[in-house]
Design an enzyme around this catalytic site. Structure first.
Site, PDB file in Angstrom:
ATOM      1  N   GLU A 228       4.092   4.595   4.866  1.00  0.00           N
ATOM      2  CA  GLU A 228       5.332   4.132   5.477  1.00  0.00           C
ATOM      3  C   GLU A 228       5.030   3.027   6.485  1.00  0.00           C
ATOM      4  OE1 GLU A 228       8.112   7.394   6.145  1.00  0.00           O
ATOM      5  OE2 GLU A 228       6.775   8.717   5.057  1.00  0.00           O
TER       6      GLU A 228
ATOM      7  N   CYS B 169       4.408   6.204  10.313  1.00  0.00           N
ATOM      8  CA  CYS B 169       4.218   6.983   9.083  1.00  0.00           C
ATOM      9  C   CYS B 169       5.361   7.960   8.835  1.00  0.00           C
ATOM     10  CB  CYS B 169       2.876   7.718   9.117  1.00  0.00           C
ATOM     11  SG  CYS B 169       1.463   6.613   9.290  1.00  0.00           S
TER      12      CYS B 169
ATOM     13  N   ILE C 256      -4.442   6.095   7.178  1.00  0.00           N
ATOM     14  CA  ILE C 256      -4.975   5.724   5.868  1.00  0.00           C
ATOM     15  C   ILE C 256      -3.828   5.226   5.000  1.00  0.00           C
ATOM     16  CG2 ILE C 256      -6.062   6.577   3.739  1.00  0.00           C
ATOM     17  CD1 ILE C 256      -7.484   8.661   5.448  1.00  0.00           C
ATOM     18  N   GLY C 257      -4.025   4.089   4.397  1.00  0.00           N
ATOM     19  CA  GLY C 257      -3.057   3.569   3.435  1.00  0.00           C
ATOM     20  C   GLY C 257      -3.795   2.752   2.400  1.00  0.00           C
TER      21      GLY C 257
ATOM     22  N   SER D  69      -7.429   2.660   9.523  1.00  0.00           N
ATOM     23  CA  SER D  69      -7.414   2.062  10.863  1.00  0.00           C
ATOM     24  C   SER D  69      -7.674   3.158  11.884  1.00  0.00           C
ATOM     25  CB  SER D  69      -6.078   1.361  11.146  1.00  0.00           C
ATOM     26  OG  SER D  69      -5.004   2.289  11.081  1.00  0.00           O
TER      27      SER D  69
ATOM     28  N   GLY E 289      -6.851   0.270   3.299  1.00  0.00           N
ATOM     29  CA  GLY E 289      -7.908   1.141   3.815  1.00  0.00           C
ATOM     30  C   GLY E 289      -7.507   2.014   4.976  1.00  0.00           C
TER      31      GLY E 289
ATOM     32  N   HIS F 279      -0.450  -2.453  13.496  1.00  0.00           N
ATOM     33  CA  HIS F 279      -1.805  -2.981  13.618  1.00  0.00           C
ATOM     34  C   HIS F 279      -1.829  -3.954  14.786  1.00  0.00           C
ATOM     35  CE1 HIS F 279      -2.964  -1.086   9.958  1.00  0.00           C
ATOM     36  NE2 HIS F 279      -2.277  -1.884   9.162  1.00  0.00           N
TER      37      HIS F 279
ATOM     38  N   ARG G  82       0.847  -1.200   0.000  1.00  0.00           N
ATOM     39  CA  ARG G  82       0.000   0.000   0.000  1.00  0.00           C
ATOM     40  C   ARG G  82       0.875   1.241   0.000  1.00  0.00           C
ATOM     41  NH1 ARG G  82       1.523   1.863   4.585  1.00  0.00           N
ATOM     42  NH2 ARG G  82       1.836   0.481   6.380  1.00  0.00           N
TER      43      ARG G  82
END
Length: 241
Positions: free
Chosen positions: A92, A200, A170-171, A184, A182, A96, A89
């Site tokens: 950076e 990021c 967002i990625g 998170s 999407g 998660h 994606r």
């Protein structure tokens, strides 16, 4: 509130012609990252082949780091604490894990709007409208993708600028004008797990969660808010298992 060049973009990403509702899928438990990646890639192929409908997939992952296409290897500060995956994606490094609601968004942008910058802005607006349902003011920033909250309760990192933390990332990736990956949102995430990376690539701001902001909200509550805001921007949904 800071204004950005994305503020003027339309947040209406509904289909331009009648189209089946977006499937709304929720997975219980923790989904392994390679499994999710395989699922998304196959779904994108099937949407392109017109044998599957658009879908939003809500889930949680076990603790892990993902590297986007712009990731700097030096931003992986502690390389062996959690598994690290090449995500494919944009963006950076990010974290998660449990307590973080992930929404993978598989939409056919040809049926909506073939404008990736406007799509990212619409995703930001989706998050902002979700947070507003909990009386949280989320904001976008000109030079930083994602959604941020100002923290007047914390000391400034940059002189004269209020402290602010990232609450949602967002990625995305777009293949044949079909999106995947999407967003998170940190609900009650263990924020110490971000210490193994430079999230990021940003060093001057921190991360936060709904719990960190004093809101002990459940994932279920967030799911309901996400669905309401999504339908306002992207159109109707239908629940699937």
């Amino acid at each position: 509130m800071q204004h950005t060049s994305r503020d003027h973009l339309s947040y209406n990403f509904k289909t331009t012609a009648p189209h089946p509702p977006v499937e709304w899928k929720i997975s219980d438990g923790l989904v392994e990252y390679p499994e999710a990646l395989r699922y998304m890639q196959k779904r994108v192929e099937n949407i392109y082949a017109k044998i599957a409908h658009e879908q939003v997939w809500l889930l949680e992952h076990p603790s892990l780091y993902t590297a986007g296409t712009s990731a700097n290897k030096n931003d992986l500060l502690i390389p062996h604490v959690f598994p690290v995956y090449e995500a494919g994606r944009g963006g950076e490094f990010t974290y998660h894990g449990p307590g973080q609601r992930i929404a993978y968004i598989m939409l056919d942008l040809k049926r909506r709007k073939q404008d990736i910058r406007a799509f990212i802005s619409a995703l930001e607006q989706w998050i902002i409208q979700t947070l507003a349902q909990f009386n949280i003011k989320g904001e976008r920033r000109e030079d930083r993708i994602g959604v941020w909250v100002v923290r007047p309760d914390r000391p400034s990192i940059i002189s004269g600028i209020p402290a602010e933390d990232k609450i949602a990332a967002i990625g995305i990736r777009v293949r044949k004008w079909i999106s995947f990956h999407g967003i998170s949102i940190n609900v009650d995430t263990d924020l110490t797990h971000y210490s193994g990376i430079v999230p990021c690539g940003i060093t001057n701001h921190g991360v936060t969660s709904l719990l960190d902001l004093g809101l002990p909200i459940t994932i279920h509550d967030v799911d309901n808010a996400l669905k309401k805001a999504f339908e306002q921007i992207f159109g109707p949904t239908i629940d699937v298992s």
